[in-house]
Design a protein around this motif. Structure first.
Motif, PDB file in Angstrom:
ATOM      1  N   TYR A  26      41.077  66.697  -6.883  1.00 11.98           N
ATOM      2  CA  TYR A  26      40.873  66.947  -5.453  1.00 11.98           C
ATOM      3  C   TYR A  26      41.202  65.731  -4.591  1.00 11.98           C
ATOM      4  O   TYR A  26      41.565  65.887  -3.425  1.00 11.98           O
ATOM      5  CB  TYR A  26      39.457  67.458  -5.206  1.00 11.98           C
ATOM      6  N   ILE A  27      41.124  64.544  -5.139  1.00 12.47           N
ATOM      7  CA  ILE A  27      41.621  63.378  -4.413  1.00 12.47           C
ATOM      8  C   ILE A  27      43.123  63.529  -4.193  1.00 12.47           C
ATOM      9  O   ILE A  27      43.656  63.278  -3.105  1.00 12.47           O
ATOM     10  CB  ILE A  27      41.308  62.073  -5.181  1.00 12.47           C
ATOM     11  N   ASN A  28      43.825  63.970  -5.239  1.00  9.06           N
ATOM     12  CA  ASN A  28      45.260  64.197  -5.113  1.00  9.06           C
ATOM     13  C   ASN A  28      45.576  65.290  -4.104  1.00  9.06           C
ATOM     14  O   ASN A  28      46.519  65.186  -3.331  1.00  9.06           O
ATOM     15  CB  ASN A  28      45.853  64.562  -6.475  1.00  9.06           C
ATOM     16  N   ARG A  29      44.772  66.331  -4.095  1.00 11.50           N
ATOM     17  CA  ARG A  29      44.995  67.417  -3.131  1.00 11.50           C
ATOM     18  C   ARG A  29      44.770  66.922  -1.699  1.00 11.50           C
ATOM     19  O   ARG A  29      45.444  67.362  -0.771  1.00 11.50           O
ATOM     20  CB  ARG A  29      44.084  68.599  -3.444  1.00 11.50           C
ATOM     21  N   LYS A  45      37.517  59.323   4.327  1.00 15.54           N
ATOM     22  CA  LYS A  45      37.285  58.149   3.486  1.00 15.54           C
ATOM     23  C   LYS A  45      35.974  58.233   2.709  1.00 15.54           C
ATOM     24  O   LYS A  45      35.900  57.794   1.557  1.00 15.54           O
ATOM     25  CB  LYS A  45      37.325  56.883   4.342  1.00 15.54           C
ATOM     26  N   GLN A  46      34.935  58.806   3.344  1.00 12.74           N
ATOM     27  CA  GLN A  46      33.648  58.898   2.653  1.00 12.74           C
ATOM     28  C   GLN A  46      33.723  59.882   1.488  1.00 12.74           C
ATOM     29  O   GLN A  46      33.205  59.613   0.404  1.00 12.74           O
ATOM     30  CB  GLN A  46      32.538  59.332   3.626  1.00 12.74           C
ATOM     31  N   LEU A  47      34.394  61.009   1.701  1.00 11.82           N
ATOM     32  CA  LEU A  47      34.559  61.982   0.624  1.00 11.82           C
ATOM     33  C   LEU A  47      35.370  61.378  -0.507  1.00 11.82           C
ATOM     34  O   LEU A  47      35.017  61.520  -1.686  1.00 11.82           O
ATOM     35  CB  LEU A  47      35.238  63.243   1.153  1.00 11.82           C
ATOM     36  N   ASP A  92      33.219  59.024  -2.435  1.00  6.08           N
ATOM     37  CA  ASP A  92      32.256  59.743  -3.275  1.00  6.08           C
ATOM     38  C   ASP A  92      32.929  60.267  -4.547  1.00  6.08           C
ATOM     39  O   ASP A  92      32.355  60.191  -5.645  1.00  6.08           O
ATOM     40  CB  ASP A  92      31.636  60.906  -2.507  1.00  6.08           C
ATOM     41  N   LEU A  93      34.142  60.793  -4.397  1.00 11.44           N
ATOM     42  CA  LEU A  93      34.855  61.343  -5.554  1.00 11.44           C
ATOM     43  C   LEU A  93      35.263  60.236  -6.525  1.00 11.44           C
ATOM     44  O   LEU A  93      35.175  60.411  -7.748  1.00 11.44           O
ATOM     45  CB  LEU A  93      36.079  62.130  -5.088  1.00 11.44           C
ATOM     46  N   VAL A  94      35.684  59.111  -5.988  1.00 14.63           N
ATOM     47  CA  VAL A  94      36.021  57.966  -6.855  1.00 14.63           C
ATOM     48  C   VAL A  94      34.791  57.522  -7.638  1.00 14.63           C
ATOM     49  O   VAL A  94      34.873  57.207  -8.835  1.00 14.63           O
ATOM     50  CB  VAL A  94      36.582  56.794  -6.024  1.00 14.63           C
TER      51      VAL A  94
END
Length: 327
Positions: free
Chosen positions: A267-270, A279-281, A284-286
């Motif tokens: 989802y980071i790639n998407r 940036k916050q999302l 969080d995913l990282v």
């Protein structure tokens, strides 16, 4: 509540399925195991689905129709379960269809001491092309082993379809679909139920369920849509909730953690592909990737490319996307 011994309650949630509903119902009516009740729950359809339901109900006294306002598939399945009078419950989606031996094969799995039966499935395009088949399995297993194959991307999958549940076990433990979760609510349901089972019987040589893939489906959209939808991230949160469900089941827990890392990187790639900036999302995913990277690196849940994607995302999401874009 008293249940009718041997009766199978087939719960079919219906929403705007007019195009496919007749094929589905014809396949259910033709079951070789005839001791069934068919519970159709219309979730506020805006097409002619309800008319199709009522027409079939007028011709077959095993068919019951419930109607409700549109609140989603979880609520719809829950209503259907609450109306079930059978010893067993089976789920079918209104745009899918089953072979004539579907229910009979599931019932044969439910021997003494077995609380969950699982058969196989075939994924098809709308044109009838085979796009995938369930992994081959034939075994009777305990809770930990079943949890592992349910949560694994290469297992039988946590769909409610292609399974048969004991109604009493569902109701005694208050197990229902979580209506507040839009993605993987079915996997959570199946795993919560499995935790209460004694034994589980799996035989996927009976690939009796035909699961139809639609280009408008949520999974297709999460891969191909040009605009990012934050609801997709529900997948990651559902997987985190799943960790508490599987508890100390070691192998299942490793696979869930691996999937959290892999899904987060996906989802980071998407986000980059859709030019969606939050940036916050992303942060969080990282964080979720780094927390669960170990299991992902040593798991069979993702191929080498996907695993390396997660690894690079954990270091620098921007760099990973640039590398990927040049490949």
């Amino acid at each position: 509540m008293d249940y009718q011994k041997g009766l199978v309650s087939i719960v079919i949630p219906v929403y705007n399925g007019e195009k496919y509903l007749s094929r589905c119902l014809d396949s259910v009516i033709a079951q070789t195991y005839s001791h069934i009740e068919i519970i159709l729950v219309d979730d506020g359809s805006k097409d002619g689905s309800l008319n199709v339901c009522m027409n079939y109900a007028s011709k077959d006294n095993r068919i019951y129709v419930e109607t409700k306002e549109n609140t989603g598939v979880s609520d719809t399945r829950n209503l259907g379960m609450s109306k079930a009078m059978g010893e067993f419950i089976v789920f079918i989606d209104c745009d899918d269809y089953v072979v004539s031996g579907y229910v009979e094969h599931l019932v044969t799995l439910m021997k003494e001491g077995i609380d969950l039966g699982i058969c196989g499935w075939v994924k098809e395009s709308e044109k009838g092309e085979t796009k995938g088949r369930c992994v081959d399995m034939e075994e009777t297993c305990g809770v930990d082993r079943c949890l592992e194959v349910l949560v694994s991307l290469g297992g039988v999958q946590g769909y409610p379809i292609s399974k048969i549940f004991r109604t009493s076990l569902l109701r005694e433990n208050g197990i229902v679909f979580d209506k507040d979760i839009a993605i993987f609510e079915d996997l959570l349901f199946c795993c919560e139920y499995t935790k209460k089972c004694r034994k589980i019987s799996i035989n996927t040589k009976y690939a009796d369920y035909h699961y139809i893939l639609h280009p408008t489906g949520s999974r297709y959209a999460s891969v191909h849509a040009k605009e990012f939808n934050r609801i997709w991230i529900t997948e990651v949160y559902s997987l985190e909730k799943l960790l508490s469900v599987v508890g100390d089941s070691k192998d299942a827990r490793k696979r869930v953690r691996a999937r959290i890392a892999l899904s987060s990187s996906f989802y980071i790639n998407r986000m980059f592909e859709c030019n969606y900036e939050d940036k916050q999302l992303q942060k969080d995913l990282v964080s979720k990737i780094r927390k669960n990277l170990g299991p992902a690196m040593f798991s069979s849940e993702g191929d080498v490319k996907w695993t390396m994607q997660a690894f690079l995302c954990s270091i620098s999401p921007g760099l990973e996307y640039k590398v990927k874009s040049k490949l």
